[in-house]
Design a protein around this motif. Structure first.
Motif, short mmCIF file in Angstrom:
data_model
loop_
_atom_site.label_atom_id
_atom_site.label_comp_id
_atom_site.label_asym_id
_atom_site.label_seq_id
_atom_site.Cartn_x
_atom_site.Cartn_y
_atom_site.Cartn_z
N THR A 1 0.84 -1.20 0.00
CA THR A 1 0.00 0.00 0.00
C THR A 1 0.87 1.25 0.00
O THR A 1 1.75 1.39 0.86
N GLN A 2 0.63 2.11 -0.95
CA GLN A 2 1.26 3.42 -0.97
C GLN A 2 0.12 4.43 -0.80
O GLN A 2 -0.64 4.66 -1.72
N PRO A 3 0.00 5.02 0.37
CA PRO A 3 -1.19 5.82 0.69
C PRO A 3 -1.31 7.12 -0.08
O PRO A 3 -2.41 7.65 -0.21
N GLU A 4 -0.20 7.62 -0.59
CA GLU A 4 -0.23 8.91 -1.30
C GLU A 4 -0.10 8.70 -2.80
O GLU A 4 0.89 8.14 -3.27
N LYS B 1 5.73 6.99 1.45
CA LYS B 1 5.32 5.93 2.36
C LYS B 1 4.98 4.63 1.63
O LYS B 1 4.40 4.64 0.54
N ASN C 1 3.60 0.67 2.96
CA ASN C 1 3.26 -0.33 3.96
C ASN C 1 2.94 -1.64 3.26
O ASN C 1 2.43 -1.64 2.14
N SER D 1 6.64 -1.50 7.32
CA SER D 1 6.79 -0.35 6.43
C SER D 1 8.17 -0.35 5.79
O SER D 1 9.11 -0.96 6.31
N THR E 1 3.35 6.38 -6.28
CA THR E 1 3.24 7.77 -5.82
C THR E 1 3.95 8.65 -6.83
O THR E 1 5.11 8.39 -7.18
#
Lengths: 111, 115
Positions: free
Chosen positions: A5-8, A22, A24, A69, A105
């Motif tokens: 998962t790359q939140p941005e 980031k 995770n 992470s 991202t």
């Protein structure tokens, strides 16, 4: 199954500012982690991998198994760092080099 | 510098037609991968070869997709019949190493549009 998962989706910073992308992951075993980068009009290429423990173009990434992470960091961003960055995981248990990628991202470094 | 070659770069096809993509890995790279990348997502593995043998095709939709690497060098990925949802970038990659730490070298990709 493993997941990255790359939140941005988008990240903007000014030249000279610190940057952190980031990543995770969810995986029950002991994964190998990578960062791949795609500059404008270029092909996807390896930036760095955890096992090498090296800094590439000023970027470093630390594997935190407790937080699952593998964030990518650079203390002073440069305009040429603008690119799409993908975090990826390779599964020790079942893969033969197969990579599971995050969604990526887009980093933009403004002058 | 040696690079992974893919052709064509762009392909537009009508749904229900057949389409094929070609990949020539870096010389000496025994491992070859085909990934599919849907817009806005990361690449997803379709099939992996070690020499001419398939080692992972668990995500390949085998009712319409096929892949071969007959002499363990170049490879072809085929879709028949193509569906609208197959529109994506198809990436080929190769690696010298075999295993969890292998660095993958990617081609420029084939952008498929199904209309």
């Amino acid at each position: 199954a493993q997941r990255v998962t790359q939140p941005e989706k988008l990240l903007s910073v000014f030249k000279g500012a610190p940057v952190e992308l980031k990543c995770n992951y969810s995986y029950s075993g002991s994964p190998e982690l990578f960062w791949y980068v795609q500059y404008s009009r270029q092909r996807l290429q390896l930036l760095l991998r955890h096992i090498s423990r090296e800094s590439i173009k000023g970027f470093t990434a630390d594997l935190n198994k407790g937080e699952t992470s593998f964030h990518l960091k650079k203390p002073f961003a440069q305009e040429e760092d603008s690119a799409m960055y993908y975090c990826a995981l390779s599964d020790r248990g079942t893969s033969y080099g197969k990579l599971t990628f995050g969604q990526g991202t887009i980093l933009t470094v403004h002058p | 510098e040696a690079e992974v070659a893919q052709s064509p770069r762009y392909k537009i096809t009508e749904k229900s037609q057949a389409v094929a993509f070609w990949c020539d890995p870096i010389s000496g790279h025994a491992t070859l991968y085909w990934y599919r990348q849907i817009l806005g997502q990361g690449p997803e593995l379709l099939v992996q070869f070690q020499d001419e043998s398939v080692v992972d095709d668990s995500q390949l939709p085998k009712d319409r997709f096929s892949a071969e690497r007959l002499k363990g060098v170049d490879s072809t990925l085929k879709i028949q019949p193509a569906e609208l949802g197959d529109s994506a970038m198809y990436l080929c990659a190769s690696s010298l190493e075999f295993g969890v730490n292998a660095e993958a070298f990617f081609g420029q990709g084939t952008r498929l549009t199904v209309v």
